[in-house]
Design an enzyme around this catalytic site. Structure first.
Site, PDB file in Angstrom:
ATOM      1  N   ARG A 272      49.071 -24.900 -46.564  1.00 15.97           N
ATOM      2  CA  ARG A 272      48.984 -25.190 -44.955  1.00 15.97           C
ATOM      3  C   ARG A 272      49.434 -26.378 -44.705  1.00 15.97           C
ATOM      4  O   ARG A 272      49.675 -27.249 -45.422  1.00 15.97           O
ATOM      5  CB  ARG A 272      47.463 -25.205 -44.773  1.00 15.97           C
ATOM      6  CG  ARG A 272      46.677 -24.173 -44.763  1.00 15.97           C
ATOM      7  CD  ARG A 272      46.987 -22.863 -43.566  1.00 15.97           C
ATOM      8  NE  ARG A 272      46.450 -21.698 -43.562  1.00 15.97           N
ATOM      9  CZ  ARG A 272      46.574 -20.613 -44.461  1.00 15.97           C
ATOM     10  NH1 ARG A 272      47.742 -20.649 -44.868  1.00 15.97           N
ATOM     11  NH2 ARG A 272      45.862 -19.673 -44.159  1.00 15.97           N
TER      12      ARG A 272
ATOM     13  N   GLU B 299      52.814 -24.607 -36.549  1.00 21.76           N
ATOM     14  CA  GLU B 299      53.676 -23.262 -36.766  1.00 21.76           C
ATOM     15  C   GLU B 299      53.443 -22.445 -35.698  1.00 21.76           C
ATOM     16  O   GLU B 299      52.485 -22.285 -35.340  1.00 21.76           O
ATOM     17  CB  GLU B 299      53.591 -22.713 -38.011  1.00 21.76           C
ATOM     18  CG  GLU B 299      52.485 -22.066 -38.381  1.00 21.76           C
ATOM     19  CD  GLU B 299      52.359 -21.644 -39.753  1.00 21.76           C
ATOM     20  OE1 GLU B 299      52.591 -22.546 -40.834  1.00 21.76           O
ATOM     21  OE2 GLU B 299      52.272 -20.413 -40.291  1.00 21.76           O
TER      22      GLU B 299
ATOM     23  N   HIS C  39      56.514 -18.897 -42.936  1.00 18.50           N
ATOM     24  CA  HIS C  39      55.287 -18.368 -43.761  1.00 18.50           C
ATOM     25  C   HIS C  39      55.355 -16.960 -44.188  1.00 18.50           C
ATOM     26  O   HIS C  39      54.674 -16.040 -43.727  1.00 18.50           O
ATOM     27  CB  HIS C  39      54.231 -18.489 -42.329  1.00 18.50           C
ATOM     28  CG  HIS C  39      52.796 -18.552 -42.877  1.00 18.50           C
ATOM     29  ND1 HIS C  39      51.715 -19.490 -42.561  1.00 18.50           N
ATOM     30  CD2 HIS C  39      52.026 -17.948 -43.993  1.00 18.50           C
ATOM     31  CE1 HIS C  39      50.877 -19.202 -42.983  1.00 18.50           C
ATOM     32  NE2 HIS C  39      50.862 -18.371 -43.943  1.00 18.50           N
TER      33      HIS C  39
HETATM   34  C1  DGY Z   1      46.928 -16.685 -46.319  1.00 15.02           C
HETATM   35  O1  DGY Z   1      46.387 -15.647 -46.611  1.00 15.02           O
HETATM   36  O2  DGY Z   1      46.091 -17.543 -46.170  1.00 15.02           O
HETATM   37  C2  DGY Z   1      48.218 -16.793 -45.864  1.00 15.02           C
HETATM   38  O3  DGY Z   1      48.741 -18.076 -45.384  1.00 15.02           O
HETATM   39  C3  DGY Z   1      48.490 -15.703 -44.797  1.00 15.02           C
HETATM   40  O4  DGY Z   1      49.730 -15.230 -45.015  1.00 15.02           O
END
Ligand code: DGY
Length: 317
Positions: free
Chosen positions: A236, A265, A283
């Site tokens: 993240r 983002e 992402h």
């Molecule tokens: C998650 O599953 O947390 C991912 O970041 C989504 O793509």
């Protein structure tokens, strides 16, 4: 049939299954719903299948219709949902672990390689067709036999470790608790960040965003890393303090950075875009068809369990 608001499109395979089981209110245009739209559209729904990380903070949860009893998050990370407020309102929250472990670990390795081997500069030079082969053209850092620090040794962190061993890397990690030897597979545990970072010639961030990890890479802690470290973040954006990181990348303290996730983002700190030693992806951690179908199935399984009065296997609150 229970009525479910689906906040973004699912892949066709998932949508077909969902439509057999539920009265699904789809977002055919696949636009990102505003908070007001989320509240309005879910008014007559029993649950929400949250696709794409819609935010459900205390305020929004407080405004949801009492009919909403579950938020099935289509992601392993659920920092977009205030799980305590949801619990207080009697709303179950679920996520989709396991099914995206491999694809996200692959992306972590791609980020480490893309950053350390200067893939962004390489692509630009190749595209511009103005390069001349030379012994020092775009020299990068080699992962082979170096030390890799993994921040967050959950399923994804462990899958990164497994892959990195193929490069002969020595694995170090920090986690809330030390893993059992059968999960550690010889990786070296560090109970604190300072000690982990001191060993991390390469660092892969694979921890969830929690109050403990937000801003964990900051002006102070980046100094603990060896000079010229390579960092990759597939977790993240808010684990990294961007200003501190940009400063360290400019000074050479950080040789290169690979990012798949961002603070705020899809926006990105403009200063990053001025740097050559940055390898970026939008992402894509879970972006393979097999994984996305797995995520959809997992979210639907959780809804099915919930509405059959079973505790969903992935309930997190
Ligand atoms: C998650 O599953 O947390 C991912 O970041 C989504 O793509």
């Amino acid at each position: 049939m229970k009525k479910i608001l689906v906040t973004r499109n699912l892949l066709e395979e998932n949508e077909k299954r969902l439509l057999k089981l539920f009265d699904a209110k789809l977002n055919k245009e696949d636009v990102v719903l505003t908070t007001d739209q989320l509240i309005e559209l879910s008014k007559d729904c029993d649950g929400i299948l949250c696709v794409g990380g819609n935010k459900f903070d205390k305020e929004i949860i407080g405004k949801l219709s009492p009919s909403v009893k579950i938020i099935a998050n289509y992601a392993v990370g659920y920092n977009n949902v205030d799980t305590n407020s949801a619990k207080a309102r009697g709303i179950a929250v679920t996520n989709t672990p396991e099914v995206l472990t491999d694809s996200t670990a692959d992306i972590s390795i791609l980020l480490l390689l893309g950053a350390s081997r200067r893939a962004y500069e390489g692509r630009k030079a190749a595209e511009q067709q103005n390069w001349t082969w030379s012994t020092n053209l775009l020299l990068g850092k080699q992962m082979s036999n170096r030390k890799l620090g993994i921040l967050g040794m959950g399923r994804i962190g462990r899958a990164v470790a497994q892959r990195a061993k193929g490069f002969g890397m020595e694995i170090h990690y920090h986690n809330r608790s030390k893993l059992s030897p059968d999960l550690e597979h010889g990786a070296i545990y560090h109970s604190d960040i300072k000690s982990l970072f001191a060993q991390s010639e390469f660092l892969s961030i694979n921890c969830p965003a929690t109050p403990d990890t937000i801003n964990l890479l900051n002006e102070e802690t980046i100094k603990y890393l060896p000079d010229g470290a390579v960092v990759a973040n597939a977790a993240r954006g808010d684990v990294i303090n961007d200003d501190a990181m940009i400063k360290a990348m400019k000074s050479g303290k950080i040789f290169a950075l690979g990012l798949d996730v961002y603070n705020g983002e899809p926006k990105i700190n403009e200063e990053y875009l001025k740097l050559h030693n940055l390898f970026l992806l939008p992402h894509l951690g879970s972006a393979t068809k097999v994984t996305r179908i797995g995520m959809g199935d997992r979210a639907i399984d959780n809804l099915e369990d919930f509405f059959s009065n079973k505790r969903p296997k992935d309930q997190v609150n």
